[in-house]
Design an enzyme around this catalytic site. Structure first.
Site, PDB file in Angstrom:
ATOM      1  CB  CYS A 119      -1.134  34.778  29.215  1.00 62.82           C
ATOM      2  SG  CYS A 119       0.214  35.235  30.289  1.00 62.82           S
ATOM      3  CG  HIS A 176       0.238  34.774  25.380  1.00 66.79           C
ATOM      4  ND1 HIS A 176       0.446  36.087  25.725  1.00 66.79           N
ATOM      5  CD2 HIS A 176       0.798  34.021  26.369  1.00 66.79           C
ATOM      6  CE1 HIS A 176       1.096  36.125  26.869  1.00 66.79           C
ATOM      7  NE2 HIS A 176       1.316  34.895  27.285  1.00 66.79           N
ATOM      8  CG  ASN A 198       3.994  36.599  29.124  1.00 66.73           C
ATOM      9  OD1 ASN A 198       3.002  37.257  28.838  1.00 66.73           O
ATOM     10  ND2 ASN A 198       3.928  35.390  29.661  1.00 66.73           N
TER      11      ASN A 198
HETATM   12  N1  ACO Z   1      19.219  32.238  33.670  1.00 63.78           N
HETATM   13  C1  ACO Z   1      20.024  31.175  33.704  1.00 63.78           C
HETATM   14  N2  ACO Z   1      19.605  29.939  34.058  1.00 63.78           N
HETATM   15  C2  ACO Z   1      18.308  29.806  34.389  1.00 63.78           C
HETATM   16  C3  ACO Z   1      17.412  30.889  34.391  1.00 63.78           C
HETATM   17  C4  ACO Z   1      17.920  32.145  34.014  1.00 63.78           C
HETATM   18  N3  ACO Z   1      17.133  33.260  33.949  1.00 63.78           N
HETATM   19  N4  ACO Z   1      16.194  30.449  34.772  1.00 63.78           N
HETATM   20  C5  ACO Z   1      16.303  29.134  34.994  1.00 63.78           C
HETATM   21  N5  ACO Z   1      17.593  28.738  34.783  1.00 63.78           N
HETATM   22  C6  ACO Z   1      18.170  27.398  34.904  1.00 63.78           C
HETATM   23  C7  ACO Z   1      17.398  26.511  35.839  1.00 63.78           C
HETATM   24  O1  ACO Z   1      17.847  26.706  37.169  1.00 63.78           O
HETATM   25  C8  ACO Z   1      17.730  25.143  35.312  1.00 63.78           C
HETATM   26  O2  ACO Z   1      19.026  24.767  35.774  1.00 63.78           O
HETATM   27  P1  ACO Z   1      19.334  23.231  36.172  1.00 63.78           P
HETATM   28  O3  ACO Z   1      19.149  22.458  34.907  1.00 63.78           O
HETATM   29  O4  ACO Z   1      20.730  23.311  36.669  1.00 63.78           O
HETATM   30  O5  ACO Z   1      18.312  22.876  37.214  1.00 63.78           O
HETATM   31  C9  ACO Z   1      17.840  25.353  33.799  1.00 63.78           C
HETATM   32  O6  ACO Z   1      18.058  26.761  33.625  1.00 63.78           O
HETATM   33  C10 ACO Z   1      16.585  24.947  33.066  1.00 63.78           C
HETATM   34  O7  ACO Z   1      15.452  25.498  33.734  1.00 63.78           O
HETATM   35  P2  ACO Z   1      13.991  25.262  33.220  1.00 63.78           P
HETATM   36  O8  ACO Z   1      13.027  26.004  34.094  1.00 63.78           O
HETATM   37  O9  ACO Z   1      13.767  23.792  33.026  1.00 63.78           O
HETATM   38  O10 ACO Z   1      14.093  25.998  31.796  1.00 63.78           O
HETATM   39  P3  ACO Z   1      13.106  25.947  30.576  1.00 63.78           P
HETATM   40  O11 ACO Z   1      13.835  25.568  29.378  1.00 63.78           O
HETATM   41  O12 ACO Z   1      11.837  25.220  30.904  1.00 63.78           O
HETATM   42  O13 ACO Z   1      12.725  27.499  30.402  1.00 63.78           O
HETATM   43  C11 ACO Z   1      10.879  28.949  30.883  1.00 63.78           C
HETATM   44  C12 ACO Z   1      12.071  28.179  31.440  1.00 63.78           C
HETATM   45  C13 ACO Z   1      11.419  29.997  29.929  1.00 63.78           C
HETATM   46  C14 ACO Z   1      10.135  29.615  32.015  1.00 63.78           C
HETATM   47  C15 ACO Z   1       9.930  27.994  30.117  1.00 63.78           C
HETATM   48  O14 ACO Z   1       9.680  26.858  30.901  1.00 63.78           O
HETATM   49  C16 ACO Z   1       8.617  28.620  29.728  1.00 63.78           C
HETATM   50  O15 ACO Z   1       8.544  29.498  28.901  1.00 63.78           O
HETATM   51  N6  ACO Z   1       7.500  28.126  30.313  1.00 63.78           N
HETATM   52  C17 ACO Z   1       6.152  28.573  29.970  1.00 63.78           C
HETATM   53  C18 ACO Z   1       5.780  29.851  30.645  1.00 63.78           C
HETATM   54  C19 ACO Z   1       4.320  30.122  30.331  1.00 63.78           C
HETATM   55  O16 ACO Z   1       3.803  29.791  29.275  1.00 63.78           O
HETATM   56  N7  ACO Z   1       3.598  30.691  31.267  1.00 63.78           N
HETATM   57  C20 ACO Z   1       2.157  30.768  31.086  1.00 63.78           C
HETATM   58  C21 ACO Z   1       1.739  32.021  30.520  1.00 63.78           C
HETATM   59  S1  ACO Z   1       2.113  33.323  31.581  1.00 63.78           S
HETATM   60  C22 ACO Z   1       0.665  33.814  32.366  1.00 63.78           C
HETATM   61  O17 ACO Z   1      -0.413  33.308  32.233  1.00 63.78           O
HETATM   62  C23 ACO Z   1       0.834  34.936  33.331  1.00 63.78           C
END
Ligand code: ACO
Length: 339
Positions: free
Chosen positions: A110, A257, A287
């Site tokens: 990214c 980004h 993304n």
């Molecule tokens: N729908 C419903 N529930 C979901 C989903 C979904 N699509 N995905 C995860 N959940 C659930 C999980 O199972 C979890 O449930 P639990 O509490 O019962 O265990 C709950 O939602 C919370 O999950 P988290 O993964 O902790 O959710 P979070 O708030 O962290 O959001 C996300 C996830 C959107 C991926 C976030 O962490 C994020 O944006 N991270 C950064 C991503 C990033 O920057 N990547 C780097 C750049 S990309 C690159 O370089 C290619």
């Protein structure tokens, strides 16, 4: 001498996948995706469309915007290569009718657009090129497991491109300074394990053993990445502002980004940048990795929000880990809205 932005263009594949569409096959909901990521819909390539196809479309638009039909080099940043070998940039150059120019790919997930801008500016600084077509292009949804609800809603496909030319450091569009960094000790936080030399997709008689299908797809630990993204984008943005001798008050647009709208807002908050100066388009594209920043720049320029003379701070973070930032004063160039 500096690398100066002379043209910009973007391209999105026509197929729209909404959160409702995803909810039909995944245990997720429009509400969860929108509130946790800011994404409402994304564009996804249809079978047969590749990274190179997207790159050619965006590249053609950037060349048109710059009013040129020749460049000295073509650079493509991508994390979803056309194939493992060779690079796609020579083929893109050829398909665009640019001839036998210098052409190569680079991979920085990214932050690919920031690394690619710096590399393209380096080609100009070294004298290897006077003009560069630089494209961030991704068909990354082809590497995402459609059954994985923690990654499938997040990514989208697309391409963004810029033309850079040799110019003066004090003219509008001059890029830099740059801040770039990495932390390979956290490489496993976002990875596609199989397909490379460490773990080939098939055994191939090399004795590595069978490769589980899930290893062909992206694996991501969202939570720690989120924290790393906020920390490094903030620090990198602060470093580049200091180097450029700009204050936060000088910044008219923060173009960060688009990994998650909450990350962008958290960085802006850390920087004490008001919300109206923070550019966002993740709601419509998701993304798009190395295409994210140029697509967003093109969007806000095409709708007239980003105007000549505006001071822009660019910052990105991605797998690797890797991050980067730069600044520029927006030049008087044409940007056309992407459908
Ligand atoms: N729908 C419903 N529930 C979901 C989903 C979904 N699509 N995905 C995860 N959940 C659930 C999980 O199972 C979890 O449930 P639990 O509490 O019962 O265990 C709950 O939602 C919370 O999950 P988290 O993964 O902790 O959710 P979070 O708030 O962290 O959001 C996300 C996830 C959107 C991926 C976030 O962490 C994020 O944006 N991270 C950064 C991503 C990033 O920057 N990547 C780097 C750049 S990309 C690159 O370089 C290619």
């Amino acid at each position: 001498m500096a690398a100066v932005l002379a043209g910009i263009g973007g391209f999105l594949p026509p197929r729209v996948v909404t959160n409702e569409d995803l909810s039909a096959t995944l245990d997720t909901s429009d509400e969860w995706i929108r509130t946790r990521t800011g994404i409402s819909e994304r564009r996804v390539v249809s079978g047969g469309t590749s990274t190179g196809d997207l790159a050619v479309q965006a590249g053609a638009r950037a060349l048109r915007s710059a009013g040129v039909d020749a460049v000295d080099a073509v650079v493509v940043a991508t994390t979803s290569p056309e194939r493992l070998c060779p690079a796609v940039a020579p083929e893109v150059a050829s398909r665009l009718g640019l001839g036998q120019v210098a052409a190569f790919d680079l991979t920085s997930a990214c932050s690919g657009f920031l690394y690619g801008l710096a590399a393209s500016a380096g080609l100009i600084a070294s004298g290897a090129a006077d003009t560069v077509l630089f494209i961030g292009a991704e068909a990354f949804t082809t590497l995402v497991n459609p059954q994985d609800r923690s990654t499938a809603p997040i990514f989208g496909d697309g391409a963004g491109a810029v033309v850079l030319r040799r110019g003066e450091p004090d003219e509008p569009g001059a890029l830099g300074p740059f801040d770039l960094g990495s932390d390979g000790s956290l490489a496993d936080l976002l990875a596609v394990p199989a397909g490379g030399s460490r773990q080939r997709s098939a055994d191939g008689g090399l004795g590595h053993g069978a490769v589980p299908t899930e290893d062909w797809y992206l694996r991501m630990e969202g939570r720690p990445l989120y924290q790393q993204a906020v920390e490094h984008m903030t620090q990198s943005a602060q470093a580049v502002l200091k180097h450029a001798d700009w204050s936060v008050a000088d910044v008219d647009w923060f173009v960060g980004h688009q990994a998650n709208v909450r990350i962008v807002r958290a960085v802006a908050e850390e920087l004490e940048l008001p919300e109206e100066r923070v550019a966002v388009n993740i709601d419509r594209v998701g993304n798009t990795l190395s295409a994210s920043v140029p697509l967003l720049l093109n969007d806000i320029a095409a709708r007239g929000d980003l105007r000549p003379g505006d001071r822009v701070l660019l910052s990105a973070f991605g797998a690797g880990l890797s991050w980067g930032s730069t600044v520029l004063v927006w030049p008087d160039i044409t940007a056309v809205a992407v459908n």
